[in-house]
Write a protein that holds these residues in place. Structure first.
Motif, PDB file in Angstrom:
ATOM      1  N   GLY A 188      36.641  39.060  38.747  1.00 47.43           N
ATOM      2  CA  GLY A 188      35.807  38.164  38.563  1.00 47.43           C
ATOM      3  C   GLY A 188      36.243  36.809  38.196  1.00 47.43           C
ATOM      4  O   GLY A 188      35.735  35.704  38.623  1.00 47.43           O
ATOM      5  N   GLN A 189      37.303  36.805  37.414  1.00 43.81           N
ATOM      6  CA  GLN A 189      38.013  35.377  37.090  1.00 43.81           C
ATOM      7  C   GLN A 189      38.182  34.753  38.289  1.00 43.81           C
ATOM      8  O   GLN A 189      38.042  33.645  38.589  1.00 43.81           O
ATOM      9  CB  GLN A 189      39.337  35.457  36.429  1.00 43.81           C
ATOM     10  N   GLY A 190      39.037  35.530  39.522  1.00 46.72           N
ATOM     11  CA  GLY A 190      39.372  34.773  40.559  1.00 46.72           C
ATOM     12  C   GLY A 190      38.213  34.498  41.806  1.00 46.72           C
ATOM     13  O   GLY A 190      38.378  33.778  42.495  1.00 46.72           O
ATOM     14  N   ILE A 191      37.075  35.313  41.524  1.00 45.58           N
ATOM     15  CA  ILE A 191      35.840  35.004  42.406  1.00 45.58           C
ATOM     16  C   ILE A 191      35.018  34.066  41.746  1.00 45.58           C
ATOM     17  O   ILE A 191      34.769  33.356  42.898  1.00 45.58           O
ATOM     18  CB  ILE A 191      35.401  36.564  42.698  1.00 45.58           C
ATOM     19  N   LEU A 192      34.719  33.891  40.510  1.00 43.69           N
ATOM     20  CA  LEU A 192      33.769  33.373  40.125  1.00 43.69           C
ATOM     21  C   LEU A 192      34.159  31.867  39.686  1.00 43.69           C
ATOM     22  O   LEU A 192      33.552  30.848  39.486  1.00 43.69           O
ATOM     23  CB  LEU A 192      32.872  33.928  38.706  1.00 43.69           C
ATOM     24  N   PHE A 193      35.670  31.825  39.016  1.00 46.87           N
ATOM     25  CA  PHE A 193      36.271  30.779  38.782  1.00 46.87           C
ATOM     26  C   PHE A 193      37.452  30.536  39.392  1.00 46.87           C
ATOM     27  O   PHE A 193      38.628  30.837  38.741  1.00 46.87           O
ATOM     28  CB  PHE A 193      36.301  30.963  37.440  1.00 46.87           C
ATOM     29  N   PRO A 194      37.717  30.145  40.778  1.00 48.79           N
ATOM     30  CA  PRO A 194      38.807  30.216  41.516  1.00 48.79           C
ATOM     31  C   PRO A 194      39.738  29.025  40.993  1.00 48.79           C
ATOM     32  O   PRO A 194      40.968  29.145  41.352  1.00 48.79           O
ATOM     33  CB  PRO A 194      38.179  30.240  42.879  1.00 48.79           C
ATOM     34  N   ASN A 195      39.122  28.231  40.194  1.00 47.09           N
ATOM     35  CA  ASN A 195      39.757  26.975  40.178  1.00 47.09           C
ATOM     36  C   ASN A 195      39.934  26.763  38.441  1.00 47.09           C
ATOM     37  O   ASN A 195      40.463  25.654  37.913  1.00 47.09           O
ATOM     38  CB  ASN A 195      39.357  25.695  40.544  1.00 47.09           C
ATOM     39  N   GLY A 196      39.761  27.903  37.783  1.00 45.56           N
ATOM     40  CA  GLY A 196      40.015  27.809  36.409  1.00 45.56           C
ATOM     41  C   GLY A 196      38.565  27.844  35.689  1.00 45.56           C
ATOM     42  O   GLY A 196      37.415  27.556  36.161  1.00 45.56           O
TER      43      GLY A 196
END
Length: 443
Positions: free
Chosen positions: A389-397
């Motif tokens: 989810g971190q990489g999918i929903l917040f790809p830039n931080g």
């Protein structure tokens, strides 16, 4: 006399090996939907339609596989193939179950590295990856419904998540702690622990099945077990020696061989425990893949039939591709070596370990510990959901301004379709690809 009649009936109803072989072959091509889908297909054909395996024996076999490390769907296939047709049945069932998905993931991996930077493929993944996150969240809900039975189960699930996500404790150590603590908790409690059962314990009468719950468990033979362990060790050692001695950069092949062998033997709870364990090592320790490549591989694996753990072969492909300066040959060798070292332990665990675990089916302490391990798996799945989810929903931080609203929207839509309409996994994947295509056109 009754025992003789029972044997004759079993021989009379013995399944045809060719028909069973065709089923295992077809299963490998149509088994979408993860572990639940695989188990449902096998139960429908083997128990309900053909009546080759009794219902009670089917779930006893599943429980045995859940006690063993590695993906239980593949192990259950080997187990039932072995119970129906001996050694050859177990080997061929296990191979047919993984070969289709292995061929598909190989083709998809080639397309990924060749077209990976194209805007169209990036758009397709932008639709597919949120659906994968929704699938994992839905799996967490389904598994949690059945496995979180008491305050201890909730506590174990919470601690497994906190330790794995925030502290970074490796999965094998968490599972080992749960097993040790579970036995201690069982023997210290003053009340008798009653576990819920989904296997229909009221089903006392067994019909005439080739494989039923009334079969006698074969006696334990120490020399036989020793011989089996030696054979599997040699089967592991031979390809390892070839890779180590004859391939360039022997240190890389040593690390790859040991990583996937260790992950197969030390991760109880199936694919959802293996994947975050391996993902952390290959993206942070070995630096074979980027986090984006790992998430993309997980999305690719969801589009294939067969066990979800097939994503590890994609990891081996990308590791060889990245490490050897974009060599397709080394990438292919990496995929094949990973597949071998990942799935060989499943055959060893079933042929050696399953007969031993059959003897523990009625042990309440073992069953209670197994229920706690399953609860820990819930926490591990939440860890995997947070990782992806971190990489999918917040790809830039992290941050509200960094949130990918298009991805969040499709996660919500996918969850609604999964929960409200019980949409099939394959249909959701196709819809997600269409959504990605729509994003491409709009952009």
């Amino acid at each position: 006399m009754e025992e003789k009649i029972s044997v004759e009936r079993n021989e009379l109803h013995a399944p045809d090996f060719g028909e069973a072989l065709r089923f295992w072959f077809v299963l490998g091509w149509i088994s979408f939907g993860g572990t639940t889908g695989h188990i449902t297909l096998m139960h429908d054909f083997l128990v309900d339609r053909k009546k080759w395996v009794s219902n009670k024996k089917f779930f006893q076999a599943l429980n045995a596989c859940m006690l063993l490390p590695g993906p239980e769907a593949h192990q259950l296939t080997i187990y039932l193939g072995w119970k129906l047709h001996g050694l050859k049945g177990g080997i061929l069932a296990g191979l047919f179950f993984i070969l289709p998905s292995l061929l598909i993931i190989f083709g998809l991996s080639l397309l990924y590295v060749y077209f990976g930077n194209s805007t169209f493929l990036v758009a397709l993944f932008s639709g597919l990856k949120p659906a994968v996150l929704a699938i994992i969240l839905f799996a967490t809900y389904k598994v949690g419904q059945k496995s979180l039975q008491s305050k201890w189960h909730y506590l174990v699930a919470l601690m497994a998540f906190l330790l794995s996500y925030f502290v970074g404790v490796p999965m094998p150590w968490i599972i080992l702690a749960v097993i040790i603590g579970g036995f201690g908790l069982y023997f210290l409690t003053s009340k008798e622990i009653n576990l819920k059962s989904d296997q229909g314990e009221a089903e006392d009468a067994e019909g005439d099945y080739p494989v039923n719950s009334l079969e006698k468990v074969p006696p334990i033979s120490i020399p036989k077990i020793g011989l089996q362990l030696l054979i599997f060790f040699l089967l592991w050692l031979c390809p390892f020696t070839v890779l180590y001695l004859f391939m360039p950069d022997s240190a890389f092949w040593k690390e790859l061989s040991f990583l996937f062998t260790k992950s197969a033997y030390l991760t109880i709870g199936g694919s959802y425990t293996v994947i975050p364990y391996v993902a952390g090592l290959v993206t942070e320790n070995f630096l074979w893949l980027t986090k984006t490549q790992m998430i993309d591989g997980f999305a690719l694996a969801e589009t294939t039939p067969g066990p979800l753990v097939i994503v590890l072969t994609y990891v081996g492909f990308m590791a060889g591709f990245n490490h050897f300066d974009h060599s397709y040959v080394m990438a292919s060798v990496g995929l094949m070596a990973t597949a071998y070292f990942t799935f060989l332990p499943n055959f060893a665990l079933i042929f050696v370990g399953a007969p031993l675990i059959e003897r523990s089916q009625k042990n309440k302490a073992v069953q209670y510990v197994l229920s706690l391990v399953t609860a820990a798996v819930v926490g591990v799945i939440v860890n995997l959901a947070c990782y992806l989810g971190q990489g999918i929903l917040f790809p830039n931080g992290f941050g509200l301004l960094e949130l990918d609203w298009k991805a969040l929207l499709w996660v919500a839509v996918s969850l609604f379709l999964l929960y409200g309409y019980r949409i099939g996994m394959l249909q959701l994947i196709l819809l997600s690809l269409l959504y990605g295509g729509l994003l491409y056109l709009l952009s």
